[in-house]
Motif scaffolding. Structure first.
Motif, PDB file in Angstrom:
ATOM      1  N   ASP A  13     -67.828 -45.079   1.297  1.00  0.00           N
ATOM      2  CA  ASP A  13     -69.072 -45.471   2.503  1.00  0.00           C
ATOM      3  C   ASP A  13     -68.635 -45.492   3.763  1.00  0.00           C
ATOM      4  O   ASP A  13     -69.290 -44.463   4.702  1.00  0.00           O
ATOM      5  CB  ASP A  13     -69.622 -46.211   1.265  1.00  0.00           C
ATOM      6  N   HIS A  14     -67.445 -46.375   3.607  1.00  0.00           N
ATOM      7  CA  HIS A  14     -66.677 -46.872   4.960  1.00  0.00           C
ATOM      8  C   HIS A  14     -66.234 -45.646   5.851  1.00  0.00           C
ATOM      9  O   HIS A  14     -66.695 -45.392   7.770  1.00  0.00           O
ATOM     10  CB  HIS A  14     -65.369 -47.594   4.678  1.00  0.00           C
ATOM     11  N   ILE A  15     -65.609 -44.481   5.248  1.00  0.00           N
ATOM     12  CA  ILE A  15     -65.159 -43.571   5.931  1.00  0.00           C
ATOM     13  C   ILE A  15     -66.627 -42.664   6.627  1.00  0.00           C
ATOM     14  O   ILE A  15     -66.682 -42.158   7.525  1.00  0.00           O
ATOM     15  CB  ILE A  15     -64.008 -42.272   5.634  1.00  0.00           C
ATOM     16  N   LEU A  16     -67.457 -42.534   5.810  1.00  0.00           N
ATOM     17  CA  LEU A  16     -68.839 -41.856   6.074  1.00  0.00           C
ATOM     18  C   LEU A  16     -68.971 -42.360   7.224  1.00  0.00           C
ATOM     19  O   LEU A  16     -69.589 -41.336   8.106  1.00  0.00           O
ATOM     20  CB  LEU A  16     -69.698 -41.599   4.978  1.00  0.00           C
ATOM     21  N   GLU A  17     -69.906 -44.059   7.027  1.00  0.00           N
ATOM     22  CA  GLU A  17     -69.985 -44.874   8.352  1.00  0.00           C
ATOM     23  C   GLU A  17     -69.413 -44.379   9.181  1.00  0.00           C
ATOM     24  O   GLU A  17     -70.182 -43.866  10.745  1.00  0.00           O
ATOM     25  CB  GLU A  17     -69.774 -45.690   7.999  1.00  0.00           C
ATOM     26  N   PHE A  18     -67.774 -44.498   9.651  1.00  0.00           N
ATOM     27  CA  PHE A  18     -67.243 -44.569  11.153  1.00  0.00           C
ATOM     28  C   PHE A  18     -67.497 -42.806  11.284  1.00  0.00           C
ATOM     29  O   PHE A  18     -68.069 -43.130  12.756  1.00  0.00           O
ATOM     30  CB  PHE A  18     -65.925 -45.054  10.246  1.00  0.00           C
ATOM     31  N   CYS A  19     -67.529 -42.241  10.335  1.00  0.00           N
ATOM     32  CA  CYS A  19     -67.386 -40.158  10.865  1.00  0.00           C
ATOM     33  C   CYS A  19     -68.574 -40.449  11.632  1.00  0.00           C
ATOM     34  O   CYS A  19     -68.708 -40.016  12.322  1.00  0.00           O
ATOM     35  CB  CYS A  19     -67.330 -39.390   9.765  1.00  0.00           C
ATOM     36  N   HIS A  20     -70.114 -40.793  10.775  1.00  0.00           N
ATOM     37  CA  HIS A  20     -71.106 -40.645  11.314  1.00  0.00           C
ATOM     38  C   HIS A  20     -71.190 -41.264  12.732  1.00  0.00           C
ATOM     39  O   HIS A  20     -72.015 -40.848  13.927  1.00  0.00           O
ATOM     40  CB  HIS A  20     -71.772 -41.165  10.306  1.00  0.00           C
ATOM     41  N   TRP A  21     -70.464 -43.418  13.149  1.00  0.00           N
ATOM     42  CA  TRP A  21     -70.810 -43.220  14.457  1.00  0.00           C
ATOM     43  C   TRP A  21     -70.238 -42.372  15.541  1.00  0.00           C
ATOM     44  O   TRP A  21     -70.179 -42.221  16.795  1.00  0.00           O
ATOM     45  CB  TRP A  21     -70.830 -44.716  13.867  1.00  0.00           C
ATOM     46  N   PHE A  22     -68.883 -42.232  15.196  1.00  0.00           N
ATOM     47  CA  PHE A  22     -68.054 -41.817  15.806  1.00  0.00           C
ATOM     48  C   PHE A  22     -68.272 -40.367  15.998  1.00  0.00           C
ATOM     49  O   PHE A  22     -68.638 -39.887  17.207  1.00  0.00           O
ATOM     50  CB  PHE A  22     -66.908 -41.178  15.292  1.00  0.00           C
ATOM     51  N   MET A  23     -69.351 -39.328  15.631  1.00  0.00           N
ATOM     52  CA  MET A  23     -70.447 -38.214  15.817  1.00  0.00           C
ATOM     53  C   MET A  23     -72.022 -38.620  16.070  1.00  0.00           C
ATOM     54  O   MET A  23     -71.401 -38.265  17.639  1.00  0.00           O
ATOM     55  CB  MET A  23     -70.268 -37.619  14.375  1.00  0.00           C
ATOM     56  N   GLY A  24     -71.725 -39.519  16.373  1.00  0.00           N
ATOM     57  CA  GLY A  24     -73.194 -40.010  16.936  1.00  0.00           C
ATOM     58  C   GLY A  24     -72.768 -40.209  18.506  1.00  0.00           C
ATOM     59  O   GLY A  24     -73.353 -39.486  19.151  1.00  0.00           O
ATOM     60  N   THR A  25     -71.588 -41.220  18.170  1.00  0.00           N
ATOM     61  CA  THR A  25     -70.779 -41.519  19.873  1.00  0.00           C
ATOM     62  C   THR A  25     -70.544 -40.459  21.255  1.00  0.00           C
ATOM     63  O   THR A  25     -71.020 -39.930  21.682  1.00  0.00           O
ATOM     64  CB  THR A  25     -69.766 -42.425  19.508  1.00  0.00           C
ATOM     65  N   LEU A  26     -70.085 -39.302  20.704  1.00  0.00           N
ATOM     66  CA  LEU A  26     -69.743 -37.581  20.857  1.00  0.00           C
ATOM     67  C   LEU A  26     -71.191 -37.143  20.908  1.00  0.00           C
ATOM     68  O   LEU A  26     -70.742 -36.881  22.050  1.00  0.00           O
ATOM     69  CB  LEU A  26     -68.341 -37.239  19.711  1.00  0.00           C
ATOM     70  N   PHE A  27     -72.165 -36.798  20.704  1.00  0.00           N
ATOM     71  CA  PHE A  27     -72.820 -36.185  20.561  1.00  0.00           C
ATOM     72  C   PHE A  27     -73.803 -36.810  21.013  1.00  0.00           C
ATOM     73  O   PHE A  27     -73.856 -36.001  22.812  1.00  0.00           O
ATOM     74  CB  PHE A  27     -73.958 -36.205  19.108  1.00  0.00           C
ATOM     75  N   ILE A  28     -73.974 -37.950  21.853  1.00  0.00           N
ATOM     76  CA  ILE A  28     -74.350 -39.372  22.761  1.00  0.00           C
ATOM     77  C   ILE A  28     -73.664 -38.278  24.215  1.00  0.00           C
ATOM     78  O   ILE A  28     -74.713 -38.037  25.691  1.00  0.00           O
ATOM     79  CB  ILE A  28     -75.362 -40.267  22.733  1.00  0.00           C
ATOM     80  N   GLY A  29     -72.874 -38.477  23.895  1.00  0.00           N
ATOM     81  CA  GLY A  29     -71.735 -38.621  24.953  1.00  0.00           C
ATOM     82  C   GLY A  29     -71.313 -37.089  25.694  1.00  0.00           C
ATOM     83  O   GLY A  29     -71.930 -37.621  27.154  1.00  0.00           O
ATOM     84  N   TRP A  30     -70.770 -36.501  24.986  1.00  0.00           N
ATOM     85  CA  TRP A  30     -71.129 -34.934  25.465  1.00  0.00           C
ATOM     86  C   TRP A  30     -72.800 -34.885  26.455  1.00  0.00           C
ATOM     87  O   TRP A  30     -72.576 -33.344  27.299  1.00  0.00           O
ATOM     88  CB  TRP A  30     -71.144 -33.723  24.542  1.00  0.00           C
ATOM     89  N   SER A  31     -73.650 -35.326  25.386  1.00  0.00           N
ATOM     90  CA  SER A  31     -74.744 -34.720  26.033  1.00  0.00           C
ATOM     91  C   SER A  31     -75.778 -35.271  27.522  1.00  0.00           C
ATOM     92  O   SER A  31     -75.652 -34.466  27.824  1.00  0.00           O
ATOM     93  CB  SER A  31     -76.034 -35.296  24.905  1.00  0.00           C
ATOM     94  N   LEU A  32     -74.728 -36.332  27.296  1.00  0.00           N
ATOM     95  CA  LEU A  32     -74.957 -37.020  28.792  1.00  0.00           C
ATOM     96  C   LEU A  32     -74.545 -35.911  29.396  1.00  0.00           C
ATOM     97  O   LEU A  32     -74.780 -36.553  31.263  1.00  0.00           O
ATOM     98  CB  LEU A  32     -74.752 -38.937  28.924  1.00  0.00           C
ATOM     99  N   PHE A  33     -73.286 -36.027  29.664  1.00  0.00           N
ATOM    100  CA  PHE A  33     -72.268 -34.912  30.011  1.00  0.00           C
ATOM    101  C   PHE A  33     -72.651 -33.676  30.594  1.00  0.00           C
ATOM    102  O   PHE A  33     -72.750 -33.379  31.863  1.00  0.00           O
ATOM    103  CB  PHE A  33     -71.051 -34.715  29.590  1.00  0.00           C
ATOM    104  N   PHE A  34     -73.653 -33.199  29.395  1.00  0.00           N
ATOM    105  CA  PHE A  34     -74.207 -32.127  30.080  1.00  0.00           C
ATOM    106  C   PHE A  34     -75.371 -31.608  30.704  1.00  0.00           C
ATOM    107  O   PHE A  34     -75.489 -31.248  31.553  1.00  0.00           O
ATOM    108  CB  PHE A  34     -74.707 -31.146  28.591  1.00  0.00           C
ATOM    109  N   ILE A  35     -76.508 -33.052  30.861  1.00  0.00           N
ATOM    110  CA  ILE A  35     -77.106 -33.035  31.539  1.00  0.00           C
ATOM    111  C   ILE A  35     -76.053 -33.563  33.280  1.00  0.00           C
ATOM    112  O   ILE A  35     -77.194 -32.946  33.801  1.00  0.00           O
ATOM    113  CB  ILE A  35     -77.942 -34.962  31.120  1.00  0.00           C
TER     114      ILE A  35
END
Ligand SMILES: [Cu+2]
Length: 295
Positions: A25-47
């Motif tokens: 659970d911990h590694i799933l949670e961390f990966c999802h938060w990390f991927m979510g952060t990357l998604f938001i970061g790259w999306s903002l950069f794209f815009i």
């Protein structure tokens, strides 16, 4: 659970009921938060680049490209974090699951055999010895092909669709299949493994919460795949002994493996329990991986 569990809950992860599950659970949670952060970061950069480098501001292309080293550092940081996740957490966690099986003392060993579209569970009975299985003996009433002439098979316990194990004791499951590739998945126990014809694949877990949990097939294995479900009941030690006694008596009185419902038929849920505890069988699981299964 910490607030990190929000994503797991949002994605429908059922509550954990196994000893090692919190690590998954911990590694799933961390990966999802990390991927979510990357998604938001790259999306903002794209815009940002869409606006910053719009045609109105840059009517002609700049063929020299980016001169700053920031993007290189950013990309290297992402690669570094992903490498740490993989090499520092994911691979060691996986290695512990497949290499560090619990000691055979005090361990429950179960053979699980998948078939379209049911799960067969085979326990060794009070003698602690698995009886011989032969594919030529397989029938509707003998789904695993147990040899009735083998003394070790007379007390073997075979159930269809329902397995009982005691709480707080490691369980080693050895998986195989009678037909196609299935996947024995216990979502609450945070384990899953393919059941492959001709192979005996070991995996293990330690249940820590009493209750009835769902077993599902995690591989699309045919038209009836959706109905390939079962239950694993985590008992108190007393209830488990009572269930063992009941099933062993049933096997012994029939001088043959206990009758099971026809394939495709789901057994009734919840085996009745007797009051008197019986002697605990001395299960002796072999060190995984083991030899190929006859089924
Ligand atoms: Cu299946």
């Amino acid at each position: 659970m910490s607030s990190l569990a929000l994503i797991n809950e949002f994605l429908g992860q059922p509550p954990n009921a196994s000893e090692h599950g919190y690590q998954i659970d911990h590694i799933l949670e961390f990966c999802h938060w990390f991927m979510g952060t990357l998604f938001i970061g790259w999306s903002l950069f794209f815009i940002f680049v869409l606006i910053r480098f719009r045609k109105g501001r840059h009517p002609s292309a700049d063929h020299a490209g980016v001169r700053s080293g920031i993007s290189t550092h950013l990309e290297f940081s992402v690669v570094l974090i992903e490498a740490v996740l993989l090499l520092g957490f994911a691979i060691p966690l996986w290695a512990r699951r497949v290499n560090e099986f619990p000691p055979t003392k005090d361990t429950i060993l179960v053979h699980v055999v998948g078939q379209q579209f049911n799960w067969n569970f085979h326990l060794p009975g009070p003698d602690g010895q698995f009886g011989r299985r032969d594919v030529s003996l397989v029938s509707n009433s003998n789904p695993l092909g147990l040899d009735p002439n083998d003394p070790a098979a007379k007390d073997d316990i075979v159930t269809l669709g329902e397995l009982h194990v005691p709480v707080n004791r490691p369980v080693i499951v050895e998986l195989s299949s009678k037909d196609v590739i299935h996947n024995f998945c216990l979502p609450h126990m945070r384990i899953a493994g393919d059941a492959i014809p001709g192979s005996l694949i070991p995996m293990w877990f330690t249940p820590i919460k009493i209750g009835t949990y769902e077993v599902i097939c995690g591989q699309l294995c045919g038209l009836g795949h959706y109905g390939m479900k079962g239950t694993v009941v985590i008992d108190t030690p007393e209830d488990y002994q009572a269930w063992l006694k009941e099933r062993a008596e049933l096997a012994g009185t029939q001088n043959a493996p206990p009758t099971a419902p026809a394939p495709g038929q789901q057994p009734p849920g919840g085996a009745p329990k007797t009051e008197q505890p019986a002697a605990q069988p001395e299960n002796k699981p072999a060190a995984p991986p083991t030899s190929p299964s006859p089924l």
